[in-house]
Design an enzyme around this catalytic site. Structure first.
Site, PDB file in Angstrom:
ATOM      1  N   HIS A 174      33.041  15.227 -66.485  1.00  0.00           N
ATOM      2  CA  HIS A 174      33.407  16.026 -67.591  1.00  0.00           C
ATOM      3  C   HIS A 174      34.298  15.449 -68.659  1.00  0.00           C
ATOM      4  O   HIS A 174      35.473  14.836 -68.102  1.00  0.00           O
ATOM      5  CB  HIS A 174      34.242  17.481 -67.099  1.00  0.00           C
ATOM      6  CG  HIS A 174      34.789  18.483 -68.098  1.00  0.00           C
ATOM      7  ND1 HIS A 174      33.789  19.244 -68.378  1.00  0.00           N
ATOM      8  CD2 HIS A 174      35.618  18.434 -69.007  1.00  0.00           C
ATOM      9  CE1 HIS A 174      34.396  20.067 -69.520  1.00  0.00           C
ATOM     10  NE2 HIS A 174      35.339  19.344 -69.805  1.00  0.00           N
ATOM     11  N   CYS A 175      34.313  15.296 -69.652  1.00  0.00           N
ATOM     12  CA  CYS A 175      34.833  14.338 -70.698  1.00  0.00           C
ATOM     13  C   CYS A 175      35.611  15.261 -71.657  1.00  0.00           C
ATOM     14  O   CYS A 175      35.247  15.783 -72.460  1.00  0.00           O
ATOM     15  CB  CYS A 175      33.739  13.603 -71.673  1.00  0.00           C
ATOM     16  SG  CYS A 175      34.591  12.504 -72.978  1.00  0.00           S
ATOM     17  N   PRO A 176      37.007  14.851 -71.617  1.00  0.00           N
ATOM     18  CA  PRO A 176      37.894  15.919 -72.463  1.00  0.00           C
ATOM     19  C   PRO A 176      37.654  15.493 -73.759  1.00  0.00           C
ATOM     20  O   PRO A 176      37.977  16.401 -74.670  1.00  0.00           O
ATOM     21  CB  PRO A 176      39.292  15.627 -71.911  1.00  0.00           C
ATOM     22  CG  PRO A 176      39.280  14.108 -71.234  1.00  0.00           C
ATOM     23  CD  PRO A 176      37.768  14.095 -70.575  1.00  0.00           C
TER      24      PRO A 176
END
Ligand SMILES: [Zn+2]
Ligand SMILES: [Zn+2]
Length: 424
Positions: free
Chosen positions: A139-141
Site C-alpha cells: 500500500h503506497c501512501p
C-alpha cells in the site's frame, strides 16, 4: 440510467477523495515545485526560449511533467484491482484436478472475512483499502492506494520517470545558479573577468536573479536531488522483483518459506511458481503496449512442475507455523495506544516501530499472542473474549514490551518472537 449516472458520479467523487491525504499532497507539491521552478529558471535566467536548444529544453520539461503526472494519476485512479466480493475459485485449471469439485480448490486458499471471499492466489487483504487486492505489492501512501495487478506498470513507470525528470530539473537549477552567480561575482572584477558567460548574458536575463530566486532554486534543487535518490532506489527495487515476476510481499513469503524449511530441517524446496523462466517473459507479464497487464488478476500462469496453488499452500503452512511459534503474554500494565508513550521509559519512546501498523490499547489482565517483536516492542493479536468478539474479527498491532509479561502457562515454549530469532 439516472441511477447509473449517479453511481458513476458517486464513484468519481470517492476517487477524487484519494487526493485529500498527505501522500498525494506532498508528492504533487514536489512535482509542481520542481517543474515550475525548472521552467521559470530556464526561461528567465538560463536558456532563452528563442534559441533552438532553449525551446527543446522547455518542451522536454513539459514532456516530463505530463508523463510523470499521467503515470502518477494512472497508478492512483486506476488502482490495483480488487478481488470481487464473494469470490470463489472457479472450476479447475489443471487436467488432473478436472474431476474434483471447486470446493476442494478452496481448501488451498485463505478466506477473507471482510470481503466474504476466498483470497485469490497472489492477492492480499489491504487494511487501508479494506479490500482484497489482486497481486498486491504494497500500500503506497504517496498514491494513497495499493500498488498491485493493474497499476504495477504505471507505478513503476512513474518511479522511472520521476528521477529522470528530476535529473533534468537539477541540471537546469545548477546551471541557472552557476551562470547567474558567475555574472554577479565577475561584475566588479574587470581585470580577472573570464568571459565564458558571454553567450548566456546575451540577451541579458529578463529579470535579475535576486536572493529570493536563488533561495527558491536551491530549495527546488534539494527536492529534485532527494527525489532522484529516493524514488530511483524504489525503481531499482521494483524492477528487480518485476524481472522475477514477484511482488514485495511474495519476496517476503519466499524468505519466510526458506526460513521455515531451515527451522524444521525439512526436506522441501520452495520454488516460486510464477517465475516464467526468463527476465523478458517476466517483464512482459507486467508491461504491455496496451497498458493492460496480462491475465485477469485471479488466475496466473505457473512454471512447469509447480502446482496452481504452490504459493497459497506455502502461505497456509506459514500461517499455521506462526500460530505454533507465537508466544502468549499477559498484560500487566495499561497502555493507551499512543505511538511514542511518555510513561514507558525512554528506550520504548525512542524505538517506536517506524511503520504505519497500528498500536493497540492494552488493559491490565488482557492476553495477547505475539508473533514478532523488536527489543522494546511486540506485535501481536489480542485474545478476544466472546463479549468483544462480536463485530470485530481481530485486534492486532504494536505495544510496548514492558507492559506485558510472558504467560507462565507458555513458559515451556521459551521461544522468542521473530525479531530475535533472526539472529540465529
Ligand atoms: Zn479482503
Ligand atoms: Zn491498500
Amino acid at each position: 440510467m439516472g441511477t447509473f449516472c449517479s453511481v458513476i458520479k458517486f464513484e468519481n467523487l470517492q476517487e477524487v477523495k484519494r487526493l485529500c491525504h498527505w501522500g498525494p499532497i506532498i508528492a504533487l507539491g514536489v512535482i509542481a515545485i520542481c517543474s515550475t521552478m525548472a521552467m521559470i529558471d530556464s526561461v528567465l535566467w538560463y536558456w532563452p526560449l528563442h534559441t533552438t536548444g532553449g525551446s527543446m529544453n522547455f518542451i522536454m520539461l513539459i514532456n516530463w511533467t505530463v508523463m510523470i503526472l499521467y503515470n502518477y494519476f494512472n497508478a492512483m485512479f486506476v488502482g490495483p484491482g480488487f478481488v470481487p466480493l464473494g469470490w470463489k475459485p472457479r472450476f479447475m485449471f489443471c487436467f488432473y484436478f478436472a474431476a474434483k469439485e471447486n470446493s476442494q480448490d478452496s481448501m488451498y486458499l485463505q478466506y477473507c472475512k471482510v470481503c466474504q471471499a476466498y483470497k485469490a492466489p497472489r492477492s492480499h487483504h489491504c487494511r487501508k483499502c479494506n479490500r482484497c487486492v489482486m497481486k498486491m505489492d504494497h500500500h503506497c501512501p504517496w498514491i494513497n492506494n495499493c500498488c498491485g495487478y493493474q497499476n504495477h506498470a504505471s507505478f513503476t513507470l512513474f518511479l522511472l520517470l520521476a528521477p529522470l525528470g528530476c535529473i533534468h530539473a537539477a541540471f537546469i537549477f545548477v546551471m541557472t545558479m552557476y551562470t547567474q552567480l558567475y555574472n554577479r561575482l565577475s561584475f566588479g572584477w574587470n581585470t580577472v573577468k573570464i568571459d565564458m558567460s558571454a553567450a548566456r548574458r546575451d540577451p541579458l536575463p529578463i529579470i535579475p536573479f535576486g536572493l529570493a530566486a536563488f533561495a527558491a532554486t536551491l530549495f527546488a534543487l534539494g527536492l529534485a536531488l532527494g527525489t532522484t535518490i529516493a524514488v530511483g532506489m524504489l525503481f531499482f527495487i521494483q524492477m528487480k522483483i518485476i524481472l522475477r515476476n514477484k511482488t514485495s510481499i511474495e519476496s517476503w513469503i519466499e524468505e519466510k518459506a526458506k526460513d521455515r524449511i531451515q527451522y524444521y530441517q525439512l526436506d522441501e524446496v520452495f520454488v516460486f511458481p510464477y517465475d516464467m523462466g526468463s527476465r523478458w517473459k517476466n517483464f512482459k507479464q507486467v508491461f504491455t503496449w496496451s497498458g493492460v497487464p496480462k491475465g485477469d488478476g485471479l488466475d496466473w500462469p505457473i512454471r512447469e512442475g509447480c502446482h496452481q496453488y504452490s504459493l497459497t499452500i506455502e502461505q497456509l503452512k506459514q500461517k499455521a507455523d506462526k500460530r505454533v511459534r507465537s508466544v502468549q503474554y499477559k498484560v500487566i500494565e495499561d497502555y493507551s495506544g499512543t505511538c511514542c508513550p511518555l510513561n514507558r521509559g525512554i528506550k520504548t519512546f525512542f524505538t517506536s516501530p517506524c511503520t504505519e501498523e497500528p498500536r493497540i490499547r492494552l488493559q491490565k489482565g488482557e492476553f495477547i499472542l505475539a508473533t514478532r517483536g523488536l527489543r522494546y516492542w511486540l506485535y501481536g493479536d489480542k485474545i478476544l473474549d466472546d463479549s468483544i468478539k462480536e463485530g470485530v474479527s481481530r485486534i492486532r498491532g504494536w505495544f510496548p514490551r514492558n507492559c506485558v509479561e510472558k504467560c507462565p502457562c507458555d513458559a515451556k515454549t521459551d521461544q522468542a518472537p521473530e525479531g530475535e530469532k533472526k539472529n540465529r
